[in-house]
Scaffold this motif. Structure first.
Motif, PDB file in Angstrom:
ATOM      1  N   THR A  98      47.513  14.278  -2.097  1.00  0.00           N
ATOM      2  CA  THR A  98      48.834  14.485  -2.688  1.00  0.00           C
ATOM      3  C   THR A  98      49.914  14.208  -1.649  1.00  0.00           C
ATOM      4  OG1 THR A  98      47.969  16.183  -4.177  1.00  0.00           O
ATOM      5  CG2 THR A  98      50.347  16.126  -3.867  1.00  0.00           C
ATOM      6  N   ARG A 137      48.053  10.949  -5.181  1.00  0.00           N
ATOM      7  CA  ARG A 137      48.910  11.559  -6.201  1.00  0.00           C
ATOM      8  C   ARG A 137      50.324  11.628  -5.636  1.00  0.00           C
ATOM      9  NH1 ARG A 137      48.376  16.597  -6.794  1.00  0.00           N
ATOM     10  NH2 ARG A 137      48.585  16.785  -9.060  1.00  0.00           N
ATOM     11  N   ASP A 154      53.852  12.810  -5.944  1.00  0.00           N
ATOM     12  CA  ASP A 154      54.677  13.792  -6.633  1.00  0.00           C
ATOM     13  C   ASP A 154      56.087  13.228  -6.789  1.00  0.00           C
ATOM     14  OD1 ASP A 154      56.264  15.911  -7.431  1.00  0.00           O
ATOM     15  OD2 ASP A 154      55.260  17.378  -6.151  1.00  0.00           O
TER      16      ASP A 154
END
Length: 411
Positions: free
Chosen positions: A354, A373, A375
């Motif tokens: 992330t 990932r 954000d």
């Protein structure tokens, strides 16, 4: 072929079966020319694919805006980079796309679907007749449900084994005696919503078809004909599913370094967030591998997925529509988790990394073969529609900076 602030731009188009209809030869010639004029391995080709309910005009506007941002980030790589807009038949109803002329009536709007369902003229006509009845019926052989469902003819995956929803299915009906006609009637606000539901299912499936049988083989041919070419795939919404399934159509590669695909970016991807997972906790058989998990070996670089909670289309509507599609109410699990989309919360797998979607100029440390990932809650957050929220709020410098950084083409 044209330019966008010095960036070579062209388009390729595919039909509903993934057949290349235009632009292929022009792309191969342009890439060969750019490669010959650049240092070995310096020719970069960025593909961008649009999502569901985009007309060609809407898609072109998106591509112009996205590649305009990218062009300013390429520095000395600008002259050896090619941007490619992918056109595929995903448009559904005119009233959902402000870039096209609005139909005079709901019936006319439905009949206009003949443009994107060229092999199903009789089905479209029957659907138009059902909608045009004084009191349109939902159920029955001549009802809207049956006529709209007839439009769903594309397989979820032409190549067996790559349907990313398959491991999650416990239905039909998950033993609950699900009455789909009544459920559709309950969740749809009007007759056109029923049409939307089934064109949505068809376009979701069609994205896989075009990826596997169209874009993937084109990228494979590009890699075979232009030595050292570096391909970067970007897709929005169902276009992200198209890009994911292009990796299927790419075919086996000896090792990632032999693949022409050097980076992948899923922009608010409308497909399962478990697609690439080595083990799916929510699978009918817990621990089963995501059908696309092995495809990371066909990417010689990172795979990125933006996600944001402001995307209502993926946070609320996608899991519900997918749950209904597979006749599985998923009452034992939160549907947004089990049937969740990539663009809602990113790769759902233990080996994903992330990171924040960073401002232009910020360094990334992307590693080949890793799923990231990104954000995007602080960037992709404009409430653009009551239905979709921020789903299409993707044209930001931060987004293209991530793409350029993954491709290692930043100035």
């Amino acid at each position: 072929m044209t330019t966008i602030q010095g960036l070579t731009y062209l388009e390729v188009a595919f039909d509903e079966q993934g057949q290349l209809t235009s632009g292929g030869d022009e792309l191969l010639a342009a890439a060969a020319g750019a490669s010959a004029a650049a240092a070995p391995g310096a020719c970069n080709v960025f593909f961008m694919t649009h999502g569901w309910n985009n007309s060609e005009d809407s898609a072109r506007t998106l591509y112009q805006n996205m590649f305009r941002l990218l062009s300013g980030m390429l520095g000395t790589n600008l002259s050896s980079t090619i941007a490619v807009g992918v056109i595929w038949p995903a448009r559904a109803l005119s009233e959902d796309d402000p870039a096209v002329e609005q139909a005079a009536s709901p019936t006319d709007d439905v009949l206009s679907l003949a443009k994107v369902f060229p092999q199903q003229q009789d089905d479209v006509a029957a659907l138009g007749a059902a909608l045009g009845a004084p009191q349109p019926a939902v159920a029955g052989a001549a009802g809207l449900y049956a006529q709209a469902r007839a439009l769903v003819t594309s397989p979820a995956s032409p190549v067996p084994g790559y349907d990313e929803d398959a491991p999650l299915v416990r239905g039909p009906g998950a033993g609950l005696g699900l009455d789909l006609e009544r459920l559709i009637e309950h969740v749809c606000g009007n007759s056109l919503d029923i049409v939307r539901v089934f064109t949505y299912y068809e376009m979701k499936n069609r994205a896989g078809v075009v990826g596997q049988q169209g874009l993937g083989p084109l990228v494979r041919e590009l890699g075979a004909q232009v030595a050292g070419v570096r391909v970067h795939l970007m897709g929005h919404s169902f276009g992200a599913r198209l890009v994911a399934h292009a990796l299927v159509g790419l075919g086996d590669v000896e090792n990632p370094q032999a693949s022409p695909v050097k980076s992948v970016l899923f922009l608010q991807g409308a497909f399962s967030h478990f697609a690439f997972a080595p083990a799916i906790t929510q699978a009918a058989t817990p621990g089963e591998e995501g059908p696309l998990a092995g495809l990371t070996a066909r990417v010689d670089g990172p795979l990125l997925s933006t996600f944001t909670s402001a995307d209502r289309a993926l946070g609320a509507w996608y899991p519900m529509a997918t749950m209904i599609q597979h006749e599985d109410l998923a009452l034992l699990d939160h549907p947004a988790n089990r049937w969740g989309a990539m663009g809602h919360d990113g790769f759902q797998q233990a080996n994903a990394v992330t990171a924040l979607l960073a401002p232009q100029g910020s360094p990334y440390t992307f590693t080949p073969g890793t799923c990231y990932r990104l954000d995007a809650n602080a960037v992709i957050n404009a409430d653009q529609s009551p239905f979709a929220g921020a789903h299409s709020d993707i044209c930001h410098p931060e987004v293209l900076w991530a793409a350029a950084s993954a491709a290692q083409t930043t100035a």
